[in-house]
Design an enzyme around this catalytic site. Structure first.
Site, PDB file in Angstrom:
ATOM      1  N   HIS A 180       3.648  -4.135   2.819  1.00  0.00           N
ATOM      2  CA  HIS A 180       3.256  -5.555   3.683  1.00  0.00           C
ATOM      3  C   HIS A 180       2.747  -5.243   4.938  1.00  0.00           C
ATOM      4  CE1 HIS A 180       4.312  -9.821   4.016  1.00  0.00           C
ATOM      5  NE2 HIS A 180       4.383  -9.355   5.438  1.00  0.00           N
ATOM      6  N   CYS A 181       1.505  -5.879   5.039  1.00  0.00           N
ATOM      7  CA  CYS A 181       0.868  -5.556   6.265  1.00  0.00           C
ATOM      8  C   CYS A 181       1.145  -6.851   7.170  1.00  0.00           C
ATOM      9  CB  CYS A 181      -0.671  -5.346   5.945  1.00  0.00           C
ATOM     10  SG  CYS A 181      -1.681  -5.247   7.500  1.00  0.00           S
ATOM     11  N   PRO A 182       1.637  -6.630   8.456  1.00  0.00           N
ATOM     12  CA  PRO A 182       2.042  -7.900   9.284  1.00  0.00           C
ATOM     13  C   PRO A 182       0.597  -8.351   9.905  1.00  0.00           C
ATOM     14  CG  PRO A 182       2.529  -5.691  10.494  1.00  0.00           C
ATOM     15  CD  PRO A 182       2.167  -5.458   8.894  1.00  0.00           C
TER      16      PRO A 182
END
Length: 353
Positions: A180-182
């Site tokens: 998951h890429c913020p």
């Protein structure tokens, strides 16, 4: 035997008396049954036949994971806005400060090179970032189906196909999940993995381009602002000082981001060459160690060879696709649906690249 009988009888009497005294102070039977049942329920929460160190670790750090997931979810749009603002500031400096310098000092050939490469790189960055943030990574169906699966998600309570993992931030299962890429406020999965990597690649190239081409400008601006106490500062106007500070800001930001994002891009390039995701890297390492203890060699079932891994990742089906689908913006779908991974037809029918 007769000699030892009195002693045995005496010990038995003493034990009965002690038990009688203890029995008087015990709780009622119904209350002891309730306590035993509650104790059994508590033990069942943290012990079963499948308990191992990973389960204990997840249980202990569950509050930490919950906090990180929710904070990341809340600040997702903040990170996206930060990327847009920082990138826009560099573009603004390039147009307002650097472009006039280039037009006044460089030769026509170098002017054409900077204009063509700079705008191409900017278009590739904007396109892939937009597609990476807006494209859904893909999720397994929640209705009943005949798709083969390898496990059942303990959060979603649905079958998980191969290479599918649950994301605590998105609160759903993701097909071929990488992480998951913020900075995208989105998961990187099957349908947007190519957009994420291309964005990292072209952003790194853009940062390196700005850092290398603006090195001399940065040194001149730094020396101009650096003052010596023995000599009076040069008479620069407010506009000149702002230009110098803008050049320093651009060079420091692009150099820092170029190094950090470049390392991340190289790491993902290695994973793509091996046909792995970030999560599968750890899983495959465990499997290699487990098979090595048995004297066997583990082979990644989703790897087709380095070149073919890149071809499948970018969706290259013929030679011209290396230009139209890699070096130019392209919204084509990735190979497969992310639910099944039938590798044999691909291995038997590889196109020359």
């Amino acid at each position: 035997m007769m000699r030892w009988w009195p002693n045995f009888h005496l010990l038995r009497c003493l034990r009965l008396r002690v038990c009688t005294r203890r029995g008087r102070s015990r709780l009622p039977l119904w209350l002891r049954e309730i306590c035993a049942y509650v104790r059994l329920l508590v033990r069942s929460l943290y012990f079963n036949a499948l308990t191992d160190s990973d389960v204990v670790f997840d249980s202990v750090f569950e509050p930490v994971f919950w906090t990180v997931d929710h904070v990341t979810r809340w600040f997702g749009m903040v990170f996206v806005c930060l990327v847009v603002i920082l990138t826009s500031s560099i573009v603004l400096i390039a147009y307002v400060v650097l472009l006039p310098l280039v037009l006044n000092t460089y030769s026509p050939v170098w002017i054409a090179w900077h204009l063509c490469y700079g705008h191409w790189n900017l278009v590739m960055i904007a396109f892939h970032y937009y597609k990476a943030t807006k494209t859904s990574p893909g999720s397994p169906p929640t209705v009943k189906n005949d798709i083969p699966f390898v496990s059942v998600c303990k959060r979603c309570i649905i079958p998980k196909p191969a290479r599918t993992h649950h994301c605590g931030i998105c609160n759903r299962c993701i097909l071929k999940m990488d992480h998951h890429c913020p900075w995208l406020n989105n998961c990187v999965g099957h349908f947007n993995h190519r957009y994420f990597f291309s964005f990292c690649l072209f952003m790194t190239m853009g940062c390196v381009y700005c850092s290398v081409s603006g090195r001399n400008l940065f040194l001149d601006a730094y020396n101009a602002l650096e003052t010596n106490y023995q000599t009076p500062p040069p008479p620069y106007t407010f506009k000149d000082k702002m230009i110098h500070k803008s050049i320093i800001y651009m060079w420091v930001l692009t150099s820092t981001v170029g190094v950090a994002l470049g390392g991340l891009t190289i790491w993902h390039a290695v994973l793509i060459s091996r046909g792995e995701t970030s999560i599968e890297r750890h899983i495959n390492n465990k499997e290699r160690k487990r098979m090595a203890k048995r004297g066997k060699l583990y082979k990644n079932p989703f790897s087709y060879g380095r070149l073919n891994n890149w071809r499948i990742f970018f969706g290259v089906e013929k030679r011209s696709h290396w230009v139209t689908r890699v070096l130019l913006p392209s919204g084509h779908a990735p190979y497969g649906d992310g639910l099944t991974w039938d590798i044999y037809p691909v291995k038997k029918d590889m196109m020359p690249v």
